[in-house]
Scaffold this active site. Structure first.
Site, short mmCIF file in Angstrom:
data_model
loop_
_atom_site.label_atom_id
_atom_site.label_comp_id
_atom_site.label_asym_id
_atom_site.label_seq_id
_atom_site.Cartn_x
_atom_site.Cartn_y
_atom_site.Cartn_z
N CYS A 38 -72.59 -41.58 2.65
CA CYS A 38 -73.70 -41.18 3.52
C CYS A 38 -74.66 -42.35 3.77
O CYS A 38 -75.50 -42.65 2.92
CB CYS A 38 -74.44 -40.01 2.88
SG CYS A 38 -75.89 -39.52 3.80
N CYS A 63 -78.35 -41.49 3.77
CA CYS A 63 -78.92 -41.23 2.43
C CYS A 63 -79.11 -42.54 1.66
O CYS A 63 -80.11 -42.72 0.97
CB CYS A 63 -78.00 -40.36 1.59
SG CYS A 63 -77.27 -38.98 2.45
N ASP A 64 -78.14 -43.44 1.74
CA ASP A 64 -78.11 -44.57 0.82
C ASP A 64 -78.28 -45.95 1.46
O ASP A 64 -78.39 -46.95 0.74
CB ASP A 64 -76.77 -44.56 0.05
CG ASP A 64 -76.58 -43.27 -0.74
OD1 ASP A 64 -77.59 -42.73 -1.22
OD2 ASP A 64 -75.44 -42.81 -0.87
#
Ligand code: NAP
Length: 312
Positions: free
Chosen positions: A138, A141-142
């Site tokens: 992701c 997200c990261d």
């Protein structure tokens, strides 16, 4: 929740399919209960950046914003949203029995399955071991953790192009590694990636190992044309190679196809189990768009309504 109540309809899943089913079922006064999941409600779009092709948003809309709007719209008509998972299902019989993560027993006359799909893994031992230590599924997200680093994105579809483009906000360089010569992604996404000066492509290449003791330091790559293997330095690996349907819970009860997707009667959301309807990415391995998921969510609610009317 009163464990003796038999609900009209329970919806499991909270992506565009689940919320659209909830909006329609709520407007039909079926008082739907929606199990949104215990971790993140909203499904796969919560990990997306801008959605440019959902009709009605000429300037695009962020995935999480779109889901929040669908969620609110379902609540406006009285859908009851529960932040928990369904962990067990017993689907034979007229009344379906479900158990949630808090141990509640839920009874319902009809059930809409909209559990979506999960990220596919390459299947390497070190991919799992280094997950969260340089390996991610992701970018939204990261990606932030990879500022000024050189990152690999594996895959040749729209997800890989999207992840790669997004990662260039942070990374010094992003290398898209694809196992074939032709990309599967749509033309517009390929163009965008090719025009991005921070993105490079490695074709006909397979990732055969992830290198690193406690964090990723490189990838072992195999050139599929020459058969040669080498190690290349990377500090991040983003895997974007598609999805697998989330059908573990219904296995053995609802008919699945060879890839694990729920089977429905052509042109409907009817599964082989009376009163159980399936929609969204749990069913669809062909289109997999937010708009098609929403469309089948609508169909599922209408199918459930028809089923309930025939029962009464
Ligand atoms: P996808 O279209 O199925 O592409 C998966 C890619 O990963 C393919 O290029 C495939 O290679 C590769 N792959 C699969 N298994 C692999 C493995 N074990 N090792 C290495 N490579 C592997 O999946 P997706 O990109 O997630 O897209 C899914 C759907 O969502 C599509 O319909 C797409 O259009 C849609 N989507 C749309 C957008 C958007 O419009 N903004 C964004 C994301 C996704 P091969 O090509 O060789 O099979």
């Amino acid at each position: 929740m009163n464990q003796e109540t038999v609900h009209e309809v329970v919806i499991v899943g909270s992506g565009p399919a689940g919320y659209t089913a909830a909006i329609y079922a709520a407007r039909a006064q079926l008082n739907p209960i929606v199990y949104e999941g215990s971790v993140t409600a909203g499904g796969a779009l919560m990990n997306t950046t801008e959605v440019e092709n959902f009709p009605g948003f000429p300037n695009g809309v962020m995935g999480p914003d779109l889901m929040e709007q669908m969620r609110k719209q379902s609540e406006r008509f009285g859908a009851k949203l529960i932040t928990d998972d369904i962990v067990e299902m017993k689907l034979d019989g007229k009344v379906k029995e479900l158990k949630d993560g808090s141990g509640n027993l839920i009874k319902t006359k009809s059930l809409i399955l909209a559990t979506g799909s999960a990220y596919k893994e390459i299947g390497l031992e070190n991919e799992k071991r280094l997950s969260g230590r340089g390996v991610s599924w992701c970018a939204t997200c990261d990606g932030f953790f990879f500022r000024d680093q050189v990152i690999a994105v594996v895959g040749g579809g729209d997800s890989a192009m999207e992840e790669a483009n997004f990662l260039t906000k942070f990374a010094s360089k992003v290398v898209i590694i694809h196992r074939r010569e032709q990309l599967r992604a749509s033309k517009i996404m390929i163009e965008r990636a090719k025009n991005n000066p921070k993105i490079e492509f490695l074709f006909n290449t397979q990732v055969i190992d992830v290198i690193g003791t406690d964090k990723v330091t490189g990838l072992k790559l195999k050139d599929l044309k020459s058969g040669t293997e080498r190690i290349q330095d990377f500090t991040g690996l983003f895997v974007a190679i598609g999805h697998l349907p989330r059908s573990e819970l219904i296995k053995g009860q609802v008919d699945l196809d060879n890839d694990g997707y729920a089977k429905v009667q052509s042109g409907t959301t009817l599964t082989n189990v009376p009163g159980v309807f399936a929609c969204g990415d749990l069913v669809d391995h062909r289109y997999r768009q937010a708009i098609t998921a929403a469309g089948t969510g609508c169909q599922a609610a209408l199918d459930a309504e028809k089923y309930l009317t025939a029962l009464s």
